[in-house]
Design an enzyme around this catalytic site. Structure first.
Site, PDB file in Angstrom:
ATOM      1  N   VAL A  31      43.784  44.694  37.496  1.00  0.00           N
ATOM      2  CA  VAL A  31      42.877  44.159  38.507  1.00  0.00           C
ATOM      3  C   VAL A  31      42.096  43.026  37.836  1.00  0.00           C
ATOM      4  CG1 VAL A  31      42.685  46.309  39.797  1.00  0.00           C
ATOM      5  CG2 VAL A  31      41.024  45.857  37.991  1.00  0.00           C
TER       6      VAL A  31
ATOM      7  N   CYS B 116      34.794  46.682  36.958  1.00  0.00           N
ATOM      8  CA  CYS B 116      35.595  45.856  36.049  1.00  0.00           C
ATOM      9  C   CYS B 116      35.069  44.412  36.031  1.00  0.00           C
ATOM     10  CB  CYS B 116      37.053  45.876  36.500  1.00  0.00           C
ATOM     11  SG  CYS B 116      38.067  44.660  35.642  1.00  0.00           S
TER      12      CYS B 116
ATOM     13  N   LYS C  83      46.946  55.215  38.255  1.00  0.00           N
ATOM     14  CA  LYS C  83      47.260  54.197  39.266  1.00  0.00           C
ATOM     15  C   LYS C  83      48.318  54.680  40.256  1.00  0.00           C
ATOM     16  CE  LYS C  83      46.231  50.830  35.750  1.00  0.00           C
ATOM     17  NZ  LYS C  83      46.789  50.163  34.603  1.00  0.00           N
TER      18      LYS C  83
ATOM     19  N   GLU D 221      45.753  38.196  37.208  1.00  0.00           N
ATOM     20  CA  GLU D 221      45.046  37.552  36.081  1.00  0.00           C
ATOM     21  C   GLU D 221      43.815  36.834  36.649  1.00  0.00           C
ATOM     22  OE1 GLU D 221      45.477  38.096  32.982  1.00  0.00           O
ATOM     23  OE2 GLU D 221      47.550  38.738  32.796  1.00  0.00           O
ATOM     24  N   SER D 222      42.630  37.219  36.173  1.00  0.00           N
ATOM     25  CA  SER D 222      41.406  36.771  36.848  1.00  0.00           C
ATOM     26  C   SER D 222      41.247  35.254  36.958  1.00  0.00           C
ATOM     27  CB  SER D 222      40.164  37.434  36.248  1.00  0.00           C
ATOM     28  OG  SER D 222      40.007  37.130  34.885  1.00  0.00           O
TER      29      SER D 222
END
Length: 239
Positions: free
Chosen positions: A70, A30, A57, A83-84
């Site tokens: 993720v 990802c 999941k 949240e990246s």
């Protein structure tokens, strides 16, 4: 404790997060989770990684993060962050050694504005390959992507720096890198041909230790994306 194979529905929940660690819930391919892995590596933060089967999941993961996204971070106190961009900024604040974000409010704002601009670029990495697969003419989309790259190239030209924040890597470089790492898989590398400074930036990024530590071979990436496009993503590919 680091687990490579992904946890799916029905799997037992992992042990609590060790006291001096932080946990990353991730998926090996990802690009959003890749951002957090880059920051963890660049800052040398003690962490363990739990990979999640994003198609199936585990219930215990959805209890921690109902959105099922993720990257997700979990602290030993059970605090959950996702949240990246938020996970990466959190890591930079909580682990102050080797700061990746500028210390000045304006410098931080500049990086956030640039990230906002870059978020309009990432959809092309999916639209173009999908369009090609469906037999559509994607030349217009490719031209638009080249225009976006030209803007990024201009940024480097104007700043006269090796990277987007400075002459060394900062947060914005790590935020953008995962998609550039995947250019060849998406057969978009030719879009860099008319942006020499941006191309040089990608060549410098490849040499970074955190980038080297979090990458996969081209063959592994290609095989994963093929499984993904076929609707049967093999999250454990290559293990």
């Amino acid at each position: 404790m680091s687990t490579e194979k992904c946890f799916a529905k029905g799997s037992a929940a992992p042990a609590p997060v060790p006291k001096d660690h932080i946990r990353l819930y991730s998926m090996r391919f990802c690009p959003f989770a890749h951002r957090a892995r880059l920051v963890l590596n660049a800052k040398g933060i003690k962490h363990d990684t739990i990979n999640i089967n994003l198609k199936d999941k585990p219930d215990w993961f959805l209890e921690k993060n109902p959105l099922g996204l993720v990257p997700t971070l979990e602290t030993p106190a059970g605090e959950v962050i996702y949240e990246s961009p938020i996970t990466c900024e959190y890591l930079d604040e909580v682990y102050p050694e080797k700061k990746l974000l500028p210390s000045s409010p304006f410098g931080k704002a500049q990086q956030k504005m640039m990230l906002e601009h870059f978020s309009k670029v990432t959809p092309y990495f999916y639209k173009i390959p999908t369009g090609r697969k469906n037999g559509e003419d994607v030349s217009g989309l490719e031209a638009e992507l080249q225009q976006k790259f030209a803007k990024l190239n201009e940024e480097l030209v104007n700043k006269k720096t090796k990277f987007f924040g400075d002459d060394s890597i900062t947060m914005i470089d790590y935020m953008m890198w995962p998609w550039f790492e995947r250019l060849e898989i998406f057969e978009l590398k030719q879009c860099l041909d008319s942006t020499p400074e941006l191309k040089q930036w990608t060549e410098r990024m490849v040499e970074d230790p955190a980038v080297k530590a979090t990458t996969h071979s081209l063959d592994t990436y290609k095989a994963f994306y093929k499984s993904y496009v076929d609707g049967k993503p093999n999250y454990d590919l290559g293990l």
